[in-house]
Write an enzyme that holds these catalytic residues in place. Structure first.
Site, short mmCIF file in Angstrom:
data_model
loop_
_atom_site.label_atom_id
_atom_site.label_comp_id
_atom_site.label_asym_id
_atom_site.label_seq_id
_atom_site.Cartn_x
_atom_site.Cartn_y
_atom_site.Cartn_z
N ASP A 100 0.91 -1.66 -0.37
CA ASP A 100 -0.08 0.00 0.12
C ASP A 100 0.69 0.76 0.34
OD1 ASP A 100 -1.36 2.33 1.11
OD2 ASP A 100 -3.00 1.47 2.06
N CYS A 133 1.34 3.37 2.79
CA CYS A 133 1.87 2.12 4.73
C CYS A 133 3.72 3.07 4.92
CB CYS A 133 1.68 0.57 3.76
SG CYS A 133 2.63 0.18 4.68
N CYS A 187 5.57 -0.12 4.23
CA CYS A 187 5.67 0.06 3.08
C CYS A 187 7.25 0.65 2.15
CB CYS A 187 4.76 -0.16 1.96
SG CYS A 187 3.48 -1.91 2.60
N ARG A 242 -4.88 -0.41 1.82
CA ARG A 242 -5.69 -0.95 3.14
C ARG A 242 -7.03 -0.86 3.35
NH1 ARG A 242 -1.29 1.42 6.88
NH2 ARG A 242 -1.17 2.25 4.85
#
Length: 245
Positions: free
Chosen positions: A129, A132, A135, A159
């Site tokens: 994502d 994120c 991430c 998400r």
């Protein structure tokens, strides 16, 4: 026609197996429908424990499995462990590994955003994502993963779901001419490309649904081609250890 007949026979066999296990399928379906109208019971299978069943619930853009007593009155949502050869085996994770392996094998590699290692020693598949934090932290090390011989395949998992702003921005990335650069710009520079969307935009929804089937609940969610879950964010050193490289 032949495929429809085989599917029908499979459904009959599954129904008989549930009945033979002592589970009242009608009662289970009624109790779940009365209590959880937002979900649909899509599958009921015998559980490894006598008198119990595994139930697949679909809703909210994904699916999840729970265990239930034979009459559907008691539900168990945690991990069911089997003590096998002196070791605890997570039965849900064992099943998911098979689902993931089969699912990943069916994906056209061109659909994923890939950062390939020049001297590949292993491949990983990461649901990601762009909003994120972990991430983004993972992507900061993308060159280190590649230098270590690890090819990284990214799949979309906004998400907030397919209707979120992140999902819409990710559709533009997945439809970009240079998707790898567009994803890097989004994660490391907060730069979102805007371009015309085509059929490629549907990949974000498809991969999100696939992630739900794989049991993804947060990002990054990292797996091997065999369906083994490696974890969430891992440093290049930790990744090498998990991959036993």
């Amino acid at each position: 026609m032949k495929r429809m007949m085989m599917a029908a026979l499979g459904l009959v066999a599954a129904t008989l197996a549930v009945a033979d296990s002592g589970v009242d399928e009608k009662a289970v379906r009624k109790n779940f429908a009365d209590t959880f109208p937002q979900f649909t019971v899509s599958k009921i299978e015998p559980a490894p424990v006598e008198g119990m069943a595994r139930v697949e619930l679909k809703g909210g853009g994904g699916s999840q499995w729970v265990y239930t007593s034979g009459d559907g009155r008691f539900i168990f949502t945690g991990d069911l462990l089997e003590l096998r050869d002196g070791k605890p085996v997570n039965l849900a994770e064992e099943r998911l590994e098979k689902v993931r392996k089969e699912g990943l094998a069916k994906i056209d590699s061109k659909r994923m955003i890939t950062y390939a290692a020049a001297d590949q020693k292993a491949e990983i598949y990461a649901f990601t994502d762009i909003t994120c934090g972990f991430c983004r932290k993972m992507h900061e090390h993308i060159e280190e993963y590649n230098d270590a011989g690890i090819t990284v395949h990214y799949l979309a998992f906004p998400r907030g779901g397919p209707a979120s702003e992140a999902a819409e921005n990710m559709r533009h990335i997945w439809c970009a001419k240079d998707r790898a650069q567009a994803l890097t710009d989004a994660k490391l520079k907060d730069k979102i490309i805007e371009n015309k969307l085509g059929s490629c935009a549907a990949q974000v929804n498809d991969e999100y649904a696939l992630g739900m089937e794989f049991g993804v609940r947060g990002t990054p969610a990292i797996y091997t081609a065999e369906g083994t879950q490696l974890g969430g964010y891992l440093t290049p050193e930790q990744m090498l250890q998990r991959l036993q490289l």
